[in-house]
Design an enzyme around this catalytic site. Structure first.
Site, PDB file in Angstrom:
ATOM      1  N   TRP A  14      89.532 -59.727  36.520  1.00  0.00           N
ATOM      2  CA  TRP A  14      89.297 -61.108  36.985  1.00  0.00           C
ATOM      3  C   TRP A  14      90.516 -62.007  36.817  1.00  0.00           C
ATOM      4  CZ3 TRP A  14      83.745 -62.536  34.805  1.00  0.00           C
ATOM      5  CH2 TRP A  14      82.782 -61.886  35.579  1.00  0.00           C
ATOM      6  N   LYS A  15      91.536 -61.512  36.102  1.00  0.00           N
ATOM      7  CA  LYS A  15      92.748 -62.325  35.860  1.00  0.00           C
ATOM      8  C   LYS A  15      92.326 -63.696  35.304  1.00  0.00           C
ATOM      9  CE  LYS A  15      95.088 -59.450  39.175  1.00  0.00           C
ATOM     10  NZ  LYS A  15      96.134 -59.263  40.176  1.00  0.00           N
ATOM     11  N   GLU A 170      99.444 -49.051  39.824  1.00  0.00           N
ATOM     12  CA  GLU A 170      99.341 -50.283  40.616  1.00  0.00           C
ATOM     13  C   GLU A 170     100.718 -50.625  41.171  1.00  0.00           C
ATOM     14  OE1 GLU A 170      95.744 -52.890  39.651  1.00  0.00           O
ATOM     15  OE2 GLU A 170      97.357 -53.516  38.328  1.00  0.00           O
ATOM     16  N   GLY A 176      97.811 -58.151  45.430  1.00  0.00           N
ATOM     17  CA  GLY A 176      97.577 -59.471  46.003  1.00  0.00           C
ATOM     18  C   GLY A 176      98.294 -59.700  47.323  1.00  0.00           C
ATOM     19  N   GLY A 237      91.471 -56.500  41.879  1.00  0.00           N
ATOM     20  CA  GLY A 237      91.742 -57.899  41.535  1.00  0.00           C
ATOM     21  C   GLY A 237      90.887 -58.835  42.376  1.00  0.00           C
TER      22      GLY A 237
END
Ligand code: 13P
Length: 259
Positions: A14-15, A170, A176, A237
């Site tokens: 969830w950052k 990653e 993103g 994410g």
């Protein structure tokens, strides 16, 4: 030979998103939707929501964890949080060495290694993140970069310790950006990681270490990624922030399991 089977896993990162109220709403909706899923479901949440959400997810399919921890037991480290504090709050796992920590907070492989050792020592399952930048990829340095990250981040860990560790590939250029790695490309890198573990820690580590892919995972690409032989799960994410897309990722993955 120890017998540990690889199991599939979908992790939400969830950052720095969600207040307590938003997190409660999310898990209340998610719990019934993933009860029947074969892959385990982990949520890596902000520190402030961890305890409340861990209580709500007790006796469900979902395990709660953190996105970072300090490498020390305790001490005068203003603003930091220890693994023991996380564990007491209900964390079962912790993400270590995420590229945002490496890039924005200058975390080195040596620091990542210390954090991994501390997490393992206190019984928190670490998810170690590795991945190359766009520039490193363009230079053809992906394997070189990953080799260095893996060698130094995992330094001195025994193959028994690796039983409790999950690896996440990653690629930074895919995080993103909506630019997911091609499933076949991700598979090649996962295969390389497995061979590397095999070579350095023995066949058991190579065969049994769970390796996740992360970077612009969405409901539309989750199935194809999960079909790859060496991809055991996903680290999500953006698409993990809404129940609608995260639930789809978990349930599509369910239909494409290869392990
Ligand atoms: P996105 O899924 O938003 O690309 O983020 C990936 C990630 O950093 C998960 O840890």
């Amino acid at each position: 030979m120890r017998s540990i089977k690889r199991t599939s896993l979908i992790v939400a990162n969830w950052k720095m998103y969600k207040t307590i109220e938003e997190a409660i709403r999310f898990v209340t909706e998610l719990i019934p939707l993933v009860e029947a899923s074969v892959p385990a479901v982990y949520l890596a949440v902000p520190f402030t929501v961890l305890h409340e959400i861990a209580i709500r997810c007790k006796s469900t399919k979902i395990a709660i964890g953190a996105q970072n921890m300090n490498e020390h037991e305790e001490g005068a480290f203003t603003g930091e949080i220890s693994g023991r504090m996380l564990k007491e709050a209900g964390a079962k796992f912790v993400i270590i060495g995420h590229s945002e920590r490496r890039q924005l907070y200058h975390e080195s492989n040596e620091l990542v290694n210390k954090k991994l050792k501390k997490a393992l020592e206190i019984g928190l399952k670490p998810i170690l993140c590795v991945g190359e930048t766009a520039a490193e990829r363009e230079k053809g340095d992906t394997i070189k970069v990953l080799t260095t990250q893996l060698r130094h981040s995992l330094a001195d860990l025994t193959s028994e310790a690796l039983d409790n560790l999950t690896l996440a590939y990653e690629p930074i250029w895919a995080i993103g950006t909506n630019q997911t790695a091609m499933p076949e490309t991700a598979q090649e890198i996962h295969h390389f990681c497995r061979r590397f573990l095999d070579h350095e820690w023995g066949t058991h580590a190579g065969q049994t270490t769970r390796i996740l892919y992360g970077g612009s995972v969405k409901p539309e690409n989750a199935g194809k990624l999960m079909e790859q032989k060496d991809i055991d799960g996903l680290l999500v994410g953006n698409a993990s922030l809404s129940v609608e897309s995260f639930e789809k990722i978990v349930n599509y993955s369910n239909q494409h399991l290869t392990i």
